[in-house]
Design an enzyme around this catalytic site. Structure first.
Site, PDB file in Angstrom:
ATOM      1  CB  CYS A  41       6.734 -45.967   2.879  1.00 49.52           C
ATOM      2  SG  CYS A  41       6.053 -45.369   4.718  1.00 49.52           S
TER       3      CYS A  41
ATOM      4  CB  ILE B 178      15.458 -48.688  11.536  1.00 52.38           C
ATOM      5  CG1 ILE B 178      17.214 -48.725  11.395  1.00 52.38           C
ATOM      6  CG2 ILE B 178      14.664 -49.064  11.045  1.00 52.38           C
ATOM      7  CD1 ILE B 178      17.260 -49.653  10.829  1.00 52.38           C
ATOM      8  CG  ASP B 179      16.669 -42.930  15.480  1.00 54.21           C
ATOM      9  OD1 ASP B 179      16.221 -43.180  14.750  1.00 54.21           O
ATOM     10  OD2 ASP B 179      17.217 -42.143  16.180  1.00 54.21           O
TER      11      ASP B 179
ATOM     12  NE  ARG C 151       7.388 -46.015   9.198  1.00 51.16           N
ATOM     13  CZ  ARG C 151       6.229 -46.643   8.777  1.00 51.16           C
ATOM     14  NH1 ARG C 151       5.757 -47.003   7.543  1.00 51.16           N
ATOM     15  NH2 ARG C 151       5.888 -48.017   9.786  1.00 51.16           N
TER      16      ARG C 151
ATOM     17  CG  ASP D 115      -1.806 -47.350  11.843  1.00 48.68           C
ATOM     18  OD1 ASP D 115      -1.348 -48.070  12.341  1.00 48.68           O
ATOM     19  OD2 ASP D 115      -1.112 -46.428  11.946  1.00 48.68           O
TER      20      ASP D 115
ATOM     21  NE  ARG E 282       1.729 -53.378   3.320  1.00 45.64           N
ATOM     22  CZ  ARG E 282       2.163 -51.876   3.943  1.00 45.64           C
ATOM     23  NH1 ARG E 282       2.268 -50.932   3.160  1.00 45.64           N
ATOM     24  NH2 ARG E 282       2.339 -51.861   5.079  1.00 45.64           N
TER      25      ARG E 282
ATOM     26  CE  LYS F 130      -0.876 -53.243   8.297  1.00 45.18           C
ATOM     27  NZ  LYS F 130       0.656 -52.712   8.663  1.00 45.18           N
ATOM     28  CG  ASN F 131      -0.355 -52.824  12.897  1.00 43.09           C
ATOM     29  OD1 ASN F 131       0.739 -53.175  11.397  1.00 43.09           O
ATOM     30  ND2 ASN F 131       0.006 -51.715  12.815  1.00 43.09           N
TER      31      ASN F 131
ATOM     32  NE  ARG G  19       9.894 -48.521   7.464  1.00 43.32           N
ATOM     33  CZ  ARG G  19       9.991 -48.842   8.511  1.00 43.32           C
ATOM     34  NH1 ARG G  19       8.754 -49.037   8.858  1.00 43.32           N
ATOM     35  NH2 ARG G  19      10.755 -48.487   8.722  1.00 43.32           N
TER      36      ARG G  19
END
Ligand code: EPZ
Length: 426
Positions: free
Chosen positions: A116, A123-124, A121, A305, A398, A22-23, A92
Protein backbone atom coordinates in the site's frame (compact mmCIF):
# COMPACT_ATOMS: atom_id res chain seq x y z
CA UNK A 1 -12.74 13.02 -5.99
CA UNK A 2 -14.39 14.44 -2.85
CA UNK A 3 -12.46 17.00 -0.86
CA UNK A 4 -12.55 19.08 2.33
CA UNK A 5 -12.45 22.86 2.17
CA UNK A 6 -11.00 24.20 5.43
CA UNK A 7 -10.67 27.82 6.53
CA UNK A 8 -8.12 27.80 9.33
CA UNK A 9 -7.78 30.00 12.41
CA UNK A 10 -10.59 28.76 14.67
CA UNK A 11 -9.89 27.12 18.04
CA UNK A 12 -10.75 23.42 18.00
CA UNK A 13 -12.31 22.81 21.42
CA UNK A 14 -15.22 21.27 23.27
CA UNK A 15 -16.30 17.71 24.09
CA UNK A 16 -15.28 14.66 22.06
CA UNK A 17 -17.14 11.38 22.25
CA UNK A 18 -16.21 9.07 19.41
CA UNK A 19 -16.83 5.38 18.75
CA UNK A 20 -14.49 2.39 18.93
CA UNK A 21 -11.06 1.72 17.48
CA UNK A 22 -10.70 0.91 13.76
CA UNK A 23 -7.72 -1.35 14.49
CA UNK A 24 -9.69 -3.25 17.13
CA UNK A 25 -12.95 -3.74 15.21
CA UNK A 26 -11.32 -5.13 12.05
CA UNK A 27 -9.79 -8.26 13.70
CA UNK A 28 -12.89 -8.61 15.91
CA UNK A 29 -15.13 -8.74 12.82
CA UNK A 30 -12.82 -11.44 11.42
CA UNK A 31 -13.13 -13.34 14.72
CA UNK A 32 -16.94 -13.58 14.34
CA UNK A 33 -16.29 -16.23 11.66
CA UNK A 34 -15.10 -18.62 14.39
CA UNK A 35 -18.14 -19.07 16.65
CA UNK A 36 -20.70 -20.34 14.08
CA UNK A 37 -23.19 -18.29 16.08
CA UNK A 38 -24.36 -14.74 16.78
CA UNK A 39 -21.93 -11.97 17.69
CA UNK A 40 -23.18 -8.57 18.86
CA UNK A 41 -20.58 -5.78 18.85
CA UNK A 42 -21.21 -2.25 20.16
CA UNK A 43 -19.32 1.03 19.66
CA UNK A 44 -18.50 0.12 16.05
CA UNK A 45 -17.25 3.16 14.08
CA UNK A 46 -19.05 4.08 10.84
CA UNK A 47 -15.95 4.01 8.62
CA UNK A 48 -15.35 2.57 5.15
CA UNK A 49 -12.97 -0.17 6.38
CA UNK A 50 -15.81 -1.63 8.48
CA UNK A 51 -18.01 -1.84 5.36
CA UNK A 52 -15.29 -3.73 3.49
CA UNK A 53 -15.15 -6.30 6.30
CA UNK A 54 -18.97 -6.55 6.29
CA UNK A 55 -18.88 -7.25 2.54
CA UNK A 56 -16.29 -9.98 3.10
CA UNK A 57 -18.43 -11.67 5.75
CA UNK A 58 -21.54 -11.46 3.54
CA UNK A 59 -19.57 -12.85 0.57
CA UNK A 60 -18.89 -16.09 2.50
CA UNK A 61 -22.47 -16.48 3.73
CA UNK A 62 -22.64 -14.62 7.06
CA UNK A 63 -25.72 -12.55 7.87
CA UNK A 64 -24.74 -9.05 8.99
CA UNK A 65 -26.77 -6.17 10.38
CA UNK A 66 -25.11 -2.83 11.23
CA UNK A 67 -26.98 0.18 12.57
CA UNK A 68 -26.53 2.88 15.19
CA UNK A 69 -23.02 1.66 16.02
CA UNK A 70 -24.06 -1.94 16.75
CA UNK A 71 -22.97 -4.77 14.46
CA UNK A 72 -24.70 -8.14 14.64
CA UNK A 73 -23.10 -11.06 12.77
CA UNK A 74 -24.60 -14.54 12.39
CA UNK A 75 -21.85 -16.85 11.14
CA UNK A 76 -23.84 -20.11 11.50
CA UNK A 77 -23.64 -20.82 7.78
CA UNK A 78 -20.54 -20.33 5.68
CA UNK A 79 -21.15 -21.12 1.99
CA UNK A 80 -17.82 -20.07 0.49
CA UNK A 81 -14.28 -20.93 1.47
CA UNK A 82 -12.62 -18.34 -0.72
CA UNK A 83 -12.23 -14.61 -0.09
CA UNK A 84 -12.88 -12.48 -3.17
CA UNK A 85 -9.71 -10.78 -4.42
CA UNK A 86 -11.38 -7.36 -4.83
CA UNK A 87 -11.80 -6.98 -1.06
CA UNK A 88 -8.24 -7.89 -0.12
CA UNK A 89 -6.85 -5.59 -2.81
CA UNK A 90 -9.15 -2.81 -1.54
CA UNK A 91 -8.13 -3.20 2.11
CA UNK A 92 -4.93 -5.12 2.74
CA UNK A 93 -5.69 -5.60 6.44
CA UNK A 94 -8.49 -7.97 5.40
CA UNK A 95 -5.72 -10.61 5.35
CA UNK A 96 -6.77 -10.94 8.99
CA UNK A 97 -9.70 -13.16 7.93
CA UNK A 98 -7.21 -15.85 6.82
CA UNK A 99 -6.53 -17.00 10.41
CA UNK A 100 -10.22 -17.10 11.30
CA UNK A 101 -11.21 -18.91 8.08
CA UNK A 102 -8.62 -21.69 8.53
CA UNK A 103 -9.48 -21.82 12.23
CA UNK A 104 -13.00 -22.81 11.22
CA UNK A 105 -12.73 -24.50 7.81
CA UNK A 106 -10.48 -27.20 6.34
CA UNK A 107 -9.49 -24.98 3.43
CA UNK A 108 -9.46 -21.33 2.47
CA UNK A 109 -8.06 -19.27 -0.37
CA UNK A 110 -7.23 -15.57 -0.23
CA UNK A 111 -5.36 -13.16 -2.44
CA UNK A 112 -2.03 -11.74 -1.44
CA UNK A 113 -2.87 -8.28 -0.03
CA UNK A 114 -0.04 -6.56 -1.87
CA UNK A 115 1.54 -3.37 -0.68
CA UNK A 116 0.00 0.00 0.00
CA UNK A 117 1.12 3.64 0.03
CA UNK A 118 3.11 3.33 3.26
CA UNK A 119 5.02 0.15 2.51
CA UNK A 120 5.32 -3.28 0.90
CA UNK A 121 3.42 -4.80 3.86
CA UNK A 122 4.77 -8.40 3.58
CA UNK A 123 2.96 -11.28 5.34
CA UNK A 124 5.87 -13.71 5.72
CA UNK A 125 5.46 -13.77 9.51
CA UNK A 126 1.74 -14.58 9.17
CA UNK A 127 2.43 -17.51 6.83
CA UNK A 128 5.35 -18.88 8.87
CA UNK A 129 3.18 -18.95 12.00
CA UNK A 130 0.28 -20.73 10.27
CA UNK A 131 2.69 -23.36 8.91
CA UNK A 132 4.01 -23.89 12.45
CA UNK A 133 0.43 -24.65 13.50
CA UNK A 134 0.25 -27.42 10.90
CA UNK A 135 -1.44 -25.54 8.05
CA UNK A 136 -0.24 -26.47 4.56
CA UNK A 137 0.19 -23.32 2.49
CA UNK A 138 0.39 -23.13 -1.31
CA UNK A 139 1.14 -19.84 -3.00
CA UNK A 140 0.35 -19.45 -6.67
CA UNK A 141 -0.30 -16.51 -9.03
CA UNK A 142 -0.89 -14.06 -6.21
CA UNK A 143 -3.16 -16.33 -4.17
CA UNK A 144 -2.61 -18.19 -0.91
CA UNK A 145 -4.35 -21.54 -0.40
CA UNK A 146 -4.44 -22.86 3.17
CA UNK A 147 -5.16 -26.55 3.88
CA UNK A 148 -5.88 -27.63 7.47
CA UNK A 149 -4.18 -31.03 7.24
CA UNK A 150 -3.85 -30.55 10.99
CA UNK A 151 -4.16 -27.65 13.45
CA UNK A 152 -1.94 -28.26 16.45
CA UNK A 153 -0.68 -25.82 19.09
CA UNK A 154 2.99 -24.87 18.85
CA UNK A 155 5.51 -22.36 20.18
CA UNK A 156 5.86 -19.43 17.77
CA UNK A 157 8.47 -16.68 18.02
CA UNK A 158 8.14 -13.52 15.93
CA UNK A 159 11.36 -11.85 14.84
CA UNK A 160 9.31 -8.63 14.77
CA UNK A 161 6.22 -8.01 16.97
CA UNK A 162 3.85 -7.79 13.99
CA UNK A 163 0.30 -6.74 14.96
CA UNK A 164 -1.40 -8.54 12.08
CA UNK A 165 0.69 -11.69 12.37
CA UNK A 166 -0.04 -11.86 16.11
CA UNK A 167 -3.76 -11.47 15.44
CA UNK A 168 -3.86 -14.04 12.61
CA UNK A 169 -1.99 -16.54 14.78
CA UNK A 170 -4.39 -16.07 17.70
CA UNK A 171 -7.41 -16.50 15.39
CA UNK A 172 -6.01 -19.71 13.87
CA UNK A 173 -4.96 -21.12 17.28
CA UNK A 174 -8.29 -20.62 19.11
CA UNK A 175 -9.53 -24.09 17.99
CA UNK A 176 -6.13 -25.80 17.60
CA UNK A 177 -5.37 -29.03 19.47
CA UNK A 178 -3.28 -28.16 22.52
CA UNK A 179 -1.54 -24.97 23.59
CA UNK A 180 -0.01 -22.28 21.34
CA UNK A 181 2.64 -20.01 22.84
CA UNK A 182 3.46 -16.76 21.05
CA UNK A 183 6.79 -15.15 21.98
CA UNK A 184 7.64 -11.56 20.98
CA UNK A 185 3.94 -10.98 20.31
CA UNK A 186 2.78 -7.46 19.43
CA UNK A 187 1.53 -5.64 22.57
CA UNK A 188 -0.91 -3.18 20.93
CA UNK A 189 -4.13 -2.58 22.94
CA UNK A 190 -6.22 -3.75 19.99
CA UNK A 191 -4.82 -7.26 20.48
CA UNK A 192 -5.98 -7.20 24.11
CA UNK A 193 -9.45 -6.23 22.87
CA UNK A 194 -9.40 -9.16 20.42
CA UNK A 195 -8.43 -11.51 23.28
CA UNK A 196 -11.30 -10.21 25.45
CA UNK A 197 -13.77 -10.64 22.60
CA UNK A 198 -12.59 -14.20 21.88
CA UNK A 199 -12.59 -15.19 25.57
CA UNK A 200 -16.19 -13.94 25.86
CA UNK A 201 -17.11 -16.38 23.05
CA UNK A 202 -15.44 -19.26 24.93
CA UNK A 203 -11.81 -19.13 23.83
CA UNK A 204 -9.01 -19.59 26.36
CA UNK A 205 -6.37 -16.92 25.76
CA UNK A 206 -4.13 -15.07 28.19
CA UNK A 207 -1.28 -12.56 28.00
CA UNK A 208 -2.49 -10.23 25.21
CA UNK A 209 -0.99 -6.79 25.79
CA UNK A 210 2.29 -8.43 26.81
CA UNK A 211 4.89 -9.98 24.51
CA UNK A 212 3.95 -13.52 25.62
CA UNK A 213 0.50 -14.89 24.73
CA UNK A 214 -0.86 -18.38 25.45
CA UNK A 215 -3.86 -19.88 23.63
CA UNK A 216 -5.37 -23.16 24.86
CA UNK A 217 -7.35 -24.67 21.98
CA UNK A 218 -11.10 -25.30 22.52
CA UNK A 219 -13.67 -27.27 20.49
CA UNK A 220 -16.79 -25.18 20.87
CA UNK A 221 -17.46 -21.45 20.88
CA UNK A 222 -20.74 -19.65 21.56
CA UNK A 223 -22.52 -16.37 20.98
CA UNK A 224 -20.90 -13.23 22.29
CA UNK A 225 -21.61 -9.55 23.05
CA UNK A 226 -18.83 -6.96 23.30
CA UNK A 227 -18.11 -3.21 23.14
CA UNK A 228 -14.99 -2.09 21.26
CA UNK A 229 -12.31 -0.05 23.08
CA UNK A 230 -11.96 3.69 22.38
CA UNK A 231 -9.79 4.62 19.38
CA UNK A 232 -6.51 5.90 20.86
CA UNK A 233 -5.27 7.09 17.46
CA UNK A 234 -8.44 8.99 16.51
CA UNK A 235 -8.53 10.56 20.00
CA UNK A 236 -4.83 11.48 19.69
CA UNK A 237 -5.57 13.05 16.31
CA UNK A 238 -8.27 15.34 17.73
CA UNK A 239 -6.03 16.18 20.71
CA UNK A 240 -3.43 17.43 18.22
CA UNK A 241 -6.14 19.51 16.48
CA UNK A 242 -6.80 21.33 19.75
CA UNK A 243 -3.11 21.64 20.61
CA UNK A 244 -2.42 23.24 17.20
CA UNK A 245 -5.20 25.82 17.49
CA UNK A 246 -5.01 26.91 21.15
CA UNK A 247 -8.12 24.96 22.12
CA UNK A 248 -9.23 22.97 25.18
CA UNK A 249 -10.54 19.44 24.52
CA UNK A 250 -12.54 17.18 26.83
CA UNK A 251 -12.59 13.52 25.79
CA UNK A 252 -15.40 11.43 27.32
CA UNK A 253 -13.83 7.97 27.29
CA UNK A 254 -10.19 6.83 27.18
CA UNK A 255 -8.15 3.88 28.46
CA UNK A 256 -5.20 5.51 30.24
CA UNK A 257 -2.42 2.99 29.36
CA UNK A 258 -3.53 3.11 25.70
CA UNK A 259 -3.23 6.92 25.62
CA UNK A 260 0.03 7.36 27.57
CA UNK A 261 2.52 6.89 24.66
CA UNK A 262 0.67 9.75 22.89
CA UNK A 263 0.05 11.94 25.97
CA UNK A 264 3.71 11.64 26.94
CA UNK A 265 4.73 13.37 23.69
CA UNK A 266 1.97 15.97 23.92
CA UNK A 267 3.17 16.89 27.43
CA UNK A 268 6.72 17.30 26.03
CA UNK A 269 5.19 19.77 23.55
CA UNK A 270 3.73 21.76 26.44
CA UNK A 271 0.14 20.48 26.58
CA UNK A 272 -1.49 20.08 30.00
CA UNK A 273 -3.32 16.74 30.18
CA UNK A 274 -5.48 15.71 33.14
CA UNK A 275 -7.30 12.38 33.34
CA UNK A 276 -10.92 12.60 34.48
CA UNK A 277 -13.16 9.78 35.77
CA UNK A 278 -13.43 8.07 32.38
CA UNK A 279 -11.71 10.43 29.99
CA UNK A 280 -9.25 13.30 29.83
CA UNK A 281 -8.94 17.07 29.42
CA UNK A 282 -6.24 18.61 27.20
CA UNK A 283 -5.20 22.27 27.49
CA UNK A 284 -3.10 23.64 24.63
CA UNK A 285 0.41 25.00 25.16
CA UNK A 286 1.01 28.76 25.03
CA UNK A 287 4.03 27.98 22.82
CA UNK A 288 4.46 24.67 21.02
CA UNK A 289 7.78 23.26 22.29
CA UNK A 290 10.00 21.36 19.84
CA UNK A 291 10.98 17.77 20.75
CA UNK A 292 14.58 16.73 19.91
CA UNK A 293 13.61 13.29 18.56
CA UNK A 294 10.32 11.49 17.81
CA UNK A 295 11.02 7.82 17.10
CA UNK A 296 8.11 5.47 16.31
CA UNK A 297 8.10 2.02 17.91
CA UNK A 298 5.79 -0.92 18.61
CA UNK A 299 3.45 -0.34 21.60
CA UNK A 300 4.09 0.89 24.24
CA UNK A 301 6.46 3.06 22.17
CA UNK A 302 5.22 6.11 20.26
CA UNK A 303 2.74 4.78 17.67
CA UNK A 304 3.61 5.04 13.98
CA UNK A 305 -0.09 5.80 13.40
CA UNK A 306 0.37 9.14 15.21
CA UNK A 307 3.65 10.15 13.48
CA UNK A 308 2.07 12.22 10.71
CA UNK A 309 -0.31 13.99 13.07
CA UNK A 310 2.44 14.92 15.55
CA UNK A 311 4.54 16.16 12.63
CA UNK A 312 1.76 18.56 11.67
CA UNK A 313 1.92 19.97 15.19
CA UNK A 314 5.71 20.25 15.14
CA UNK A 315 5.65 22.33 11.95
CA UNK A 316 4.58 25.19 14.27
CA UNK A 317 7.00 24.43 17.13
CA UNK A 318 9.59 26.87 18.49
CA UNK A 319 12.54 24.80 17.28
CA UNK A 320 13.57 21.70 15.34
CA UNK A 321 12.23 18.16 15.77
CA UNK A 322 13.76 15.05 14.16
CA UNK A 323 11.32 12.30 13.17
CA UNK A 324 12.57 8.72 12.86
CA UNK A 325 9.96 6.33 11.37
CA UNK A 326 11.07 2.81 12.27
CA UNK A 327 7.96 0.75 11.41
CA UNK A 328 7.09 1.45 7.76
CA UNK A 329 9.46 2.19 4.91
CA UNK A 330 7.40 4.87 3.19
CA UNK A 331 5.47 6.81 5.78
CA UNK A 332 6.68 10.36 5.06
CA UNK A 333 4.49 11.12 2.03
CA UNK A 334 2.64 13.80 4.00
CA UNK A 335 5.90 15.82 4.24
CA UNK A 336 5.74 17.11 0.66
CA UNK A 337 2.12 18.17 1.19
CA UNK A 338 2.91 19.85 4.53
CA UNK A 339 5.70 21.77 2.75
CA UNK A 340 3.06 23.07 0.28
CA UNK A 341 1.30 24.52 3.35
CA UNK A 342 4.49 26.35 4.35
CA UNK A 343 6.16 23.79 6.62
CA UNK A 344 9.97 23.62 6.78
CA UNK A 345 10.84 19.91 6.47
CA UNK A 346 14.15 18.44 5.31
CA UNK A 347 14.64 14.74 4.49
CA UNK A 348 17.73 13.23 6.10
CA UNK A 349 17.09 9.65 4.88
CA UNK A 350 13.98 7.77 3.63
CA UNK A 351 12.78 7.39 7.22
CA UNK A 352 14.41 10.30 9.04
CA UNK A 353 13.39 13.93 8.53
CA UNK A 354 13.93 17.23 10.30
CA UNK A 355 11.03 19.61 10.97
CA UNK A 356 11.99 23.22 11.72
CA UNK A 357 9.06 25.11 13.24
CA UNK A 358 7.68 28.14 11.36
CA UNK A 359 5.54 30.98 12.71
CA UNK A 360 2.57 30.18 10.53
CA UNK A 361 1.30 27.98 7.72
CA UNK A 362 -0.68 29.21 4.71
CA UNK A 363 -3.57 27.71 2.78
CA UNK A 364 -2.96 25.60 -0.35
CA UNK A 365 -4.37 22.71 -2.38
CA UNK A 366 -3.03 19.42 -0.97
CA UNK A 367 -3.67 15.73 -1.58
CA UNK A 368 -4.10 13.04 1.09
CA UNK A 369 -1.39 10.42 0.42
CA UNK A 370 -2.74 7.85 2.90
CA UNK A 371 -4.99 7.58 5.97
CA UNK A 372 -2.84 9.23 8.65
CA UNK A 373 -1.03 11.51 6.21
CA UNK A 374 -4.42 12.83 5.14
CA UNK A 375 -5.38 13.41 8.77
CA UNK A 376 -2.17 15.40 9.30
CA UNK A 377 -3.07 17.67 6.36
CA UNK A 378 -6.51 18.33 7.84
CA UNK A 379 -4.84 19.23 11.16
CA UNK A 380 -2.37 21.58 9.48
CA UNK A 381 -5.19 23.21 7.50
CA UNK A 382 -7.06 23.94 10.74
CA UNK A 383 -4.04 25.94 11.95
CA UNK A 384 -3.31 27.87 8.76
CA UNK A 385 -4.29 31.47 8.11
CA UNK A 386 -6.29 30.94 4.94
CA UNK A 387 -8.22 28.36 2.97
CA UNK A 388 -6.97 24.85 2.24
CA UNK A 389 -8.41 22.18 -0.05
CA UNK A 390 -7.62 18.61 0.97
CA UNK A 391 -8.43 16.10 -1.79
CA UNK A 392 -8.36 12.27 -1.95
CA UNK A 393 -10.20 12.28 1.37
CA UNK A 394 -11.38 8.69 0.84
CA UNK A 395 -8.10 7.82 2.59
CA UNK A 396 -9.15 9.78 5.68
CA UNK A 397 -12.68 8.37 5.70
CA UNK A 398 -11.25 4.85 6.05
CA UNK A 399 -10.35 5.58 9.68
CA UNK A 400 -12.19 8.66 10.94
CA UNK A 401 -15.97 8.51 11.37
CA UNK A 402 -17.65 11.69 10.15
CA UNK A 403 -14.49 13.74 10.71
CA UNK A 404 -15.87 16.94 9.14
CA UNK A 405 -18.90 16.94 11.47
CA UNK A 406 -16.81 16.05 14.51
CA UNK A 407 -14.43 18.93 13.74
CA UNK A 408 -17.28 21.33 12.89
CA UNK A 409 -18.86 20.56 16.29
CA UNK A 410 -15.49 21.46 17.82
CA UNK A 411 -15.44 24.86 16.08
CA UNK A 412 -13.75 24.12 12.73
CA UNK A 413 -14.72 25.93 9.55
CA UNK A 414 -14.74 22.80 7.34
CA UNK A 415 -17.06 21.42 4.73
CA UNK A 416 -16.96 18.52 2.32
CA UNK A 417 -17.37 18.89 -1.43
CA UNK A 418 -18.69 15.60 -2.77
CA UNK A 419 -17.30 14.30 -6.03
CA UNK A 420 -19.80 15.83 -8.49
CA UNK A 421 -19.45 12.85 -10.87
CA UNK A 422 -20.30 10.52 -7.97
CA UNK A 423 -23.44 12.58 -7.26
CA UNK A 424 -24.39 12.47 -10.96
CA UNK A 425 -23.84 8.71 -10.74
CA UNK A 426 -21.14 8.46 -13.44
C1 EPZ B 1 -1.36 -2.75 12.02
O1 EPZ B 1 -0.90 -3.01 10.70
C2 EPZ B 1 -2.30 -1.56 11.91
N1 EPZ B 1 -3.42 -1.89 11.05
C3 EPZ B 1 -1.54 -0.36 11.32
O2 EPZ B 1 -2.44 0.74 11.31
C4 EPZ B 1 -0.37 -0.03 12.25
O3 EPZ B 1 0.37 1.02 11.70
C5 EPZ B 1 0.52 -1.28 12.41
O4 EPZ B 1 -0.27 -2.39 12.89
C6 EPZ B 1 1.65 -1.04 13.41
O5 EPZ B 1 1.12 -0.68 14.64
C7 EPZ B 1 -4.46 -2.59 11.57
O6 EPZ B 1 -4.44 -2.99 12.73
C8 EPZ B 1 -5.61 -2.86 10.66
P1 EPZ B 1 2.54 -4.94 11.41
P2 EPZ B 1 -0.06 -4.37 10.39
O7 EPZ B 1 2.27 -6.30 10.92
O8 EPZ B 1 -0.63 -5.48 11.17
C9 EPZ B 1 6.51 -5.70 8.92
C10 EPZ B 1 -3.46 2.68 10.46
O9 EPZ B 1 -3.02 3.76 10.07
N2 EPZ B 1 5.97 -7.05 8.70
O10 EPZ B 1 2.78 -4.71 12.86
O11 EPZ B 1 0.04 -4.52 8.93
C11 EPZ B 1 5.75 -4.68 8.09
O12 EPZ B 1 6.32 -4.60 6.79
C12 EPZ B 1 -2.76 1.38 10.06
O13 EPZ B 1 -4.48 2.53 11.19
C13 EPZ B 1 6.77 -8.00 8.07
O14 EPZ B 1 7.91 -7.74 7.71
O15 EPZ B 1 1.35 -3.97 10.98
C14 EPZ B 1 5.94 -3.40 8.83
O16 EPZ B 1 7.17 -2.82 8.48
C15 EPZ B 1 -1.56 1.63 9.17
N3 EPZ B 1 6.26 -9.24 7.86
C16 EPZ B 1 6.00 -3.84 10.29
O17 EPZ B 1 6.25 -5.27 10.27
C17 EPZ B 1 4.99 -9.60 8.24
O18 EPZ B 1 4.59 -10.76 8.04
C18 EPZ B 1 4.73 -3.57 11.06
O19 EPZ B 1 3.71 -4.33 10.50
C19 EPZ B 1 4.20 -8.61 8.87
C20 EPZ B 1 4.70 -7.35 9.09
Amino acid sequence: MSKYIIRGGNKIEGRLDIRGAKNAILPIIAATILNENKSTIHNVPDISDVYVMIKILESIGCKVDYKYGTLVVDSSNINSMEIDEEYVRKMRSSIIVMGAMIGRLDYTKISYPGGCAIGSRPIDLHLKALKQLGIRIEEESGFISCYKDKLVGNTITFEFPSVGATENTILAAVKAKGITKICNAAREPEIEDLQNFLNKMGAKIKGAGTSYIEIEGVDKLHEVEHAVIPDRIAIGTYMVASAMTGGKLEVDRVVVPHMEPICDKLRDVGCEIEYTKEGLILKSPKTIQAIDLVRTAPHPGFPTDMQAQLMALMTLANGTTVFYETIFENRFMHCAELIRLGANIKYITDNICMVKGVNSLHGAKVKSPDLRGGASLVLAALATKGETEVSNIYHVERGYENIENVLRNLGANIYKVEDIDKIKGY
